[in-house]
Design a protein around this motif. Structure first.
Motif, PDB file in Angstrom:
ATOM      1  N   MET A 129     -27.958  13.843   4.722  1.00 42.91           N
ATOM      2  CA  MET A 129     -28.836  14.801   3.498  1.00 42.91           C
ATOM      3  C   MET A 129     -27.789  15.997   3.559  1.00 42.91           C
ATOM      4  SD  MET A 129     -32.622  16.553   3.691  1.00 42.91           S
ATOM      5  CE  MET A 129     -33.283  15.077   3.775  1.00 42.91           C
ATOM      6  N   SER A 130     -27.624  16.375   2.296  1.00 47.69           N
ATOM      7  CA  SER A 130     -26.672  17.584   1.929  1.00 47.69           C
ATOM      8  C   SER A 130     -27.598  18.872   2.253  1.00 47.69           C
ATOM      9  CB  SER A 130     -26.390  17.670   0.435  1.00 47.69           C
ATOM     10  OG  SER A 130     -27.312  17.674  -0.465  1.00 47.69           O
ATOM     11  N   ALA A 131     -26.722  19.759   2.446  1.00 51.04           N
ATOM     12  CA  ALA A 131     -27.378  21.081   2.846  1.00 51.04           C
ATOM     13  C   ALA A 131     -28.325  21.426   1.858  1.00 51.04           C
ATOM     14  CB  ALA A 131     -25.987  22.424   2.884  1.00 51.04           C
ATOM     15  N   SER A 132     -28.073  21.345   0.472  1.00 55.14           N
ATOM     16  CA  SER A 132     -28.867  22.024  -0.642  1.00 55.14           C
ATOM     17  C   SER A 132     -30.213  21.060  -0.541  1.00 55.14           C
ATOM     18  CB  SER A 132     -28.253  21.936  -2.033  1.00 55.14           C
ATOM     19  OG  SER A 132     -27.765  20.634  -2.218  1.00 55.14           O
ATOM     20  N   ASP A 133     -30.032  19.837  -0.290  1.00 55.46           N
ATOM     21  CA  ASP A 133     -31.289  18.941  -0.121  1.00 55.46           C
ATOM     22  C   ASP A 133     -32.055  19.580   1.242  1.00 55.46           C
ATOM     23  OD1 ASP A 133     -30.524  17.476  -2.306  1.00 55.46           O
ATOM     24  OD2 ASP A 133     -29.563  15.750  -1.242  1.00 55.46           O
ATOM     25  N   LEU A 134     -31.482  19.532   2.213  1.00 59.97           N
ATOM     26  CA  LEU A 134     -32.021  19.921   3.317  1.00 59.97           C
ATOM     27  C   LEU A 134     -32.908  21.594   3.258  1.00 59.97           C
ATOM     28  CD1 LEU A 134     -32.644  19.365   6.272  1.00 59.97           C
ATOM     29  CD2 LEU A 134     -30.771  20.700   6.804  1.00 59.97           C
ATOM     30  N   TYR A 135     -32.218  22.268   2.492  1.00 61.86           N
ATOM     31  CA  TYR A 135     -32.837  23.715   2.460  1.00 61.86           C
ATOM     32  C   TYR A 135     -33.910  23.347   1.169  1.00 61.86           C
ATOM     33  CZ  TYR A 135     -33.200  28.238   0.259  1.00 61.86           C
ATOM     34  OH  TYR A 135     -33.650  29.632  -0.250  1.00 61.86           O
ATOM     35  N   GLY A 136     -33.891  22.668   0.454  1.00 59.94           N
ATOM     36  CA  GLY A 136     -35.181  22.232  -0.662  1.00 59.94           C
ATOM     37  C   GLY A 136     -36.137  21.820  -0.096  1.00 59.94           C
ATOM     38  N   GLU A 137     -35.822  20.826   1.071  1.00 61.95           N
ATOM     39  CA  GLU A 137     -37.171  20.381   1.771  1.00 61.95           C
ATOM     40  C   GLU A 137     -37.643  21.144   2.676  1.00 61.95           C
ATOM     41  OE1 GLU A 137     -37.527  16.802   5.429  1.00 61.95           O
ATOM     42  OE2 GLU A 137     -35.970  16.750   3.959  1.00 61.95           O
ATOM     43  N   LEU A 138     -36.969  21.789   3.454  1.00 60.23           N
ATOM     44  CA  LEU A 138     -37.497  22.930   4.520  1.00 60.23           C
ATOM     45  C   LEU A 138     -37.903  24.067   3.967  1.00 60.23           C
ATOM     46  CD1 LEU A 138     -35.112  22.254   7.280  1.00 60.23           C
ATOM     47  CD2 LEU A 138     -36.924  21.010   7.037  1.00 60.23           C
ATOM     48  N   ARG A 139     -37.600  24.710   2.888  1.00 63.42           N
ATOM     49  CA  ARG A 139     -37.878  25.986   2.348  1.00 63.42           C
ATOM     50  C   ARG A 139     -39.264  26.219   1.988  1.00 63.42           C
ATOM     51  NH1 ARG A 139     -39.341  29.123  -1.613  1.00 63.42           N
ATOM     52  NH2 ARG A 139     -38.416  31.033  -1.701  1.00 63.42           N
ATOM     53  N   PRO A 140     -39.904  25.390   1.435  1.00 63.04           N
ATOM     54  CA  PRO A 140     -41.428  25.653   1.140  1.00 63.04           C
ATOM     55  C   PRO A 140     -42.294  26.060   2.632  1.00 63.04           C
ATOM     56  CG  PRO A 140     -40.677  23.533  -0.091  1.00 63.04           C
ATOM     57  CD  PRO A 140     -39.616  24.191   0.854  1.00 63.04           C
ATOM     58  N   ARG A 141     -42.199  25.223   3.783  1.00 66.72           N
ATOM     59  CA  ARG A 141     -42.767  25.550   4.699  1.00 66.72           C
ATOM     60  C   ARG A 141     -42.367  26.670   5.358  1.00 66.72           C
ATOM     61  NH1 ARG A 141     -45.429  22.368   9.707  1.00 66.72           N
ATOM     62  NH2 ARG A 141     -46.167  21.289   7.911  1.00 66.72           N
ATOM     63  N   ALA A 142     -41.025  26.791   5.356  1.00 68.50           N
ATOM     64  CA  ALA A 142     -40.545  28.251   6.064  1.00 68.50           C
ATOM     65  C   ALA A 142     -41.128  29.375   5.281  1.00 68.50           C
ATOM     66  CB  ALA A 142     -38.936  28.193   5.987  1.00 68.50           C
ATOM     67  N   PHE A 143     -41.312  29.377   4.102  1.00 65.74           N
ATOM     68  CA  PHE A 143     -41.534  30.499   3.294  1.00 65.74           C
ATOM     69  C   PHE A 143     -43.202  30.763   3.618  1.00 65.74           C
ATOM     70  CE2 PHE A 143     -43.250  32.368  -0.583  1.00 65.74           C
ATOM     71  CZ  PHE A 143     -42.699  33.761  -0.512  1.00 65.74           C
ATOM     72  N   ALA A 144     -43.791  29.571   3.562  1.00 68.83           N
ATOM     73  CA  ALA A 144     -45.295  29.541   3.636  1.00 68.83           C
ATOM     74  C   ALA A 144     -45.621  30.279   5.020  1.00 68.83           C
ATOM     75  CB  ALA A 144     -45.808  28.110   3.886  1.00 68.83           C
ATOM     76  N   PHE A 153     -32.008  30.188   7.552  1.00 74.91           N
ATOM     77  CA  PHE A 153     -31.248  29.349   7.185  1.00 74.91           C
ATOM     78  C   PHE A 153     -29.688  29.733   7.306  1.00 74.91           C
ATOM     79  CE2 PHE A 153     -34.651  27.597   4.965  1.00 74.91           C
ATOM     80  CZ  PHE A 153     -34.391  26.381   5.063  1.00 74.91           C
ATOM     81  N   LEU A 154     -29.574  30.892   7.225  1.00 75.30           N
ATOM     82  CA  LEU A 154     -28.006  31.299   7.508  1.00 75.30           C
ATOM     83  C   LEU A 154     -27.784  31.119   9.329  1.00 75.30           C
ATOM     84  CD1 LEU A 154     -25.315  32.729   6.960  1.00 75.30           C
ATOM     85  CD2 LEU A 154     -26.250  34.891   7.173  1.00 75.30           C
ATOM     86  N   ARG A 155     -28.712  31.475  10.125  1.00 77.43           N
ATOM     87  CA  ARG A 155     -28.227  31.307  11.401  1.00 77.43           C
ATOM     88  C   ARG A 155     -28.220  29.530  11.788  1.00 77.43           C
ATOM     89  NH1 ARG A 155     -31.370  35.560  15.129  1.00 77.43           N
ATOM     90  NH2 ARG A 155     -31.491  37.464  13.586  1.00 77.43           N
ATOM     91  N   MET A 156     -28.905  28.763  10.955  1.00 83.75           N
ATOM     92  CA  MET A 156     -28.835  27.402  11.204  1.00 83.75           C
ATOM     93  C   MET A 156     -27.541  27.010  10.787  1.00 83.75           C
ATOM     94  SD  MET A 156     -31.326  24.168  10.056  1.00 83.75           S
ATOM     95  CE  MET A 156     -30.984  24.091   8.454  1.00 83.75           C
ATOM     96  N   HIS A 157     -26.938  27.517   9.568  1.00 84.18           N
ATOM     97  CA  HIS A 157     -25.591  26.994   9.194  1.00 84.18           C
ATOM     98  C   HIS A 157     -24.696  27.260  10.005  1.00 84.18           C
ATOM     99  CE1 HIS A 157     -22.485  26.239   6.074  1.00 84.18           C
ATOM    100  NE2 HIS A 157     -22.124  27.663   6.357  1.00 84.18           N
ATOM    101  N   GLN A 158     -24.660  28.692  10.739  1.00 86.47           N
ATOM    102  CA  GLN A 158     -23.782  29.054  11.520  1.00 86.47           C
ATOM    103  C   GLN A 158     -23.782  28.150  12.770  1.00 86.47           C
ATOM    104  OE1 GLN A 158     -25.027  33.188  12.055  1.00 86.47           O
ATOM    105  NE2 GLN A 158     -23.775  33.719  10.292  1.00 86.47           N
ATOM    106  N   THR A 159     -24.929  27.780  13.253  1.00 86.62           N
ATOM    107  CA  THR A 159     -24.875  26.716  14.418  1.00 86.62           C
ATOM    108  C   THR A 159     -24.345  25.437  14.217  1.00 86.62           C
ATOM    109  OG1 THR A 159     -27.197  27.833  15.115  1.00 86.62           O
ATOM    110  CG2 THR A 159     -26.559  25.838  16.042  1.00 86.62           C
ATOM    111  N   GLN A 160     -24.511  25.020  13.134  1.00 83.55           N
ATOM    112  CA  GLN A 160     -24.045  23.738  12.476  1.00 83.55           C
ATOM    113  C   GLN A 160     -22.448  23.889  12.468  1.00 83.55           C
ATOM    114  OE1 GLN A 160     -26.288  23.447   9.178  1.00 83.55           O
ATOM    115  NE2 GLN A 160     -27.552  21.770  10.059  1.00 83.55           N
ATOM    116  N   GLN A 161     -22.128  25.065  11.929  1.00 86.16           N
ATOM    117  CA  GLN A 161     -20.429  25.368  11.733  1.00 86.16           C
ATOM    118  C   GLN A 161     -19.919  25.301  13.008  1.00 86.16           C
ATOM    119  OE1 GLN A 161     -20.150  24.571   8.361  1.00 86.16           O
ATOM    120  NE2 GLN A 161     -18.666  26.126   8.449  1.00 86.16           N
ATOM    121  N   ARG A 162     -20.670  25.757  14.289  1.00 89.81           N
ATOM    122  CA  ARG A 162     -20.023  25.601  15.541  1.00 89.81           C
ATOM    123  C   ARG A 162     -19.992  24.331  16.229  1.00 89.81           C
ATOM    124  NH1 ARG A 162     -23.232  30.453  15.894  1.00 89.81           N
ATOM    125  NH2 ARG A 162     -24.603  29.489  17.224  1.00 89.81           N
ATOM    126  N   ASP A 163     -20.539  23.172  15.418  1.00 88.74           N
ATOM    127  CA  ASP A 163     -20.612  21.878  15.873  1.00 88.74           C
ATOM    128  C   ASP A 163     -21.673  21.778  16.899  1.00 88.74           C
ATOM    129  OD1 ASP A 163     -18.779  20.836  14.045  1.00 88.74           O
ATOM    130  OD2 ASP A 163     -17.065  21.446  15.454  1.00 88.74           O
TER     131      ASP A 163
END
Length: 307
Positions: free
Chosen positions: A1-16, A36-46
């Motif tokens: 799943m792409s980063a944008s797809d993942l964001y679109g799927e997870l954002r509604p509950r996160a905001f709720a 989401f920025l922190r998750m991206h940074q974690t993924q960038q560190r593999d």
């Protein structure tokens, strides 16, 4: 799943979760973006993230707890009454009625009396139906402590939580009658729609002229509303019925069609019990789009959990 797809799927509950924790659209958006920025940074560190859904929920919850702790000091210095930032929501299907109730202004105001950790545990359990072991992991405590937090919060909330016994259609009709009576200055008709102990709360934030203390009682509230709406009408302000935080309400627009006020109505037993009016312009800049609000209302009930 792409980063944008993942964001679109997870954002509604996160905001709720974030919005119900903070009662602020702008603060909730900041928390979600930070998570989401922190998750991206974690993924960038593999570093492996087994469940992005659980990871984001954990980050959002913990960030919201920290944000709420710092926000409380600011709210103590707030000019007048502090009320949540409103959401203009799309009329929700009946199956989402309970979720919509947890979004109401009256409910969010009630949550302000809970500690940040109590609020998180209660919302995750009662609204989003997380099991206790997951909540304990999310808020960094053990299961027994989590059960205690939820029990204390549940007891407190049940004592003050508004109950919406009228159907959605009945509430909408009552809102229409309320608006007509207020605009026409028909005090007897207006008073008949208000509970004997009705309370009017107004948030101007020191940015606009507004009441700084609640107005209580059927007669006083009716006179205050009638006078206030008459003044707005003379200034060319247009009022329309809307759904505010999943409940009936009204929106006020000036002659340039700019939103200048939002009013939410808490209705039970065929009468208006509480009125929350937000006029602070800072709280009207982030009125969420209908599509986002619908996602917020539907942002995930977890089946198969038990008390």
């Amino acid at each position: 799943m792409s980063a944008s797809d993942l964001y679109g799927e997870l954002r509604p509950r996160a905001f709720a979760i974030a919005y119900r924790m903070l009662g602020s659209v702008s603060e909730a958006e900041d928390v979600v973006q930070d998570a989401f920025l922190r998750m991206h940074q974690t993924q960038q560190r593999d570093e492996q993230i087994t469940s992005p859904r659980a990871y984001i929920a954990t980050l959002v919850t913990r960030l919201a707890i920290d944000q709420l702790r710092s926000a409380r000091a600011r709210r103590e210095r707030y000019v007048g009454e502090w009320l949540p930032e409103p959401l203009v929501t799309d009329p929700s299907p009946a199956e989402h009625a309970e979720t919509a109730d947890s979004l109401s202004l009256a409910f969010l105001v009630l949550l302000e009396s809970l500690s940040p950790q109590q609020r998180a545990a209660f919302l995750l359990r009662e609204v989003f139906e997380y099991p206790y072991d997951e909540i304990a992991e999310l808020i960094g405590t053990n299961v027994d402590s989590t059960r205690h937090l939820v029990a204390r919060a549940r007891h407190h909330v049940r004592k003050g939580r508004p109950r919406y016994h009228a159907s959605k259609r009945q509430r909408e009709e009552l809102a229409q009658r309320f608006l007509a009576a207020a605009e026409q200055g028909d005090l007897p008709a207006l008073e008949a729609l208000l509970a004997q102990d009705v309370a009017l709360h107004v948030d101007g934030g020191g940015k606009v002229r507004a009441l700084t203390r609640p107005v209580n009682g059927r007669g006083r509230v009716a006179r205050t509303l009638s006078a206030g709406l008459a003044t707005l009408a003379r200034r060319g302000v247009r009022i329309q019925v809307a759904e505010i935080n999943g409940q009936p309400g009204v929106m006020a627009f000036d002659e340039q069609d700019r939103l200048v006020g939002v009013m939410g109505l808490s209705i039970a037993d065929g009468q208006i019990q509480t009125i929350h009016s937000i006029a602070n312009p800072d709280k009207l800049r982030h009125v969420v789009r209908v599509g986002d609000a619908d996602a917020l209302l539907q942002a995930g009930r977890r089946p198969g959990t038990d008390d």
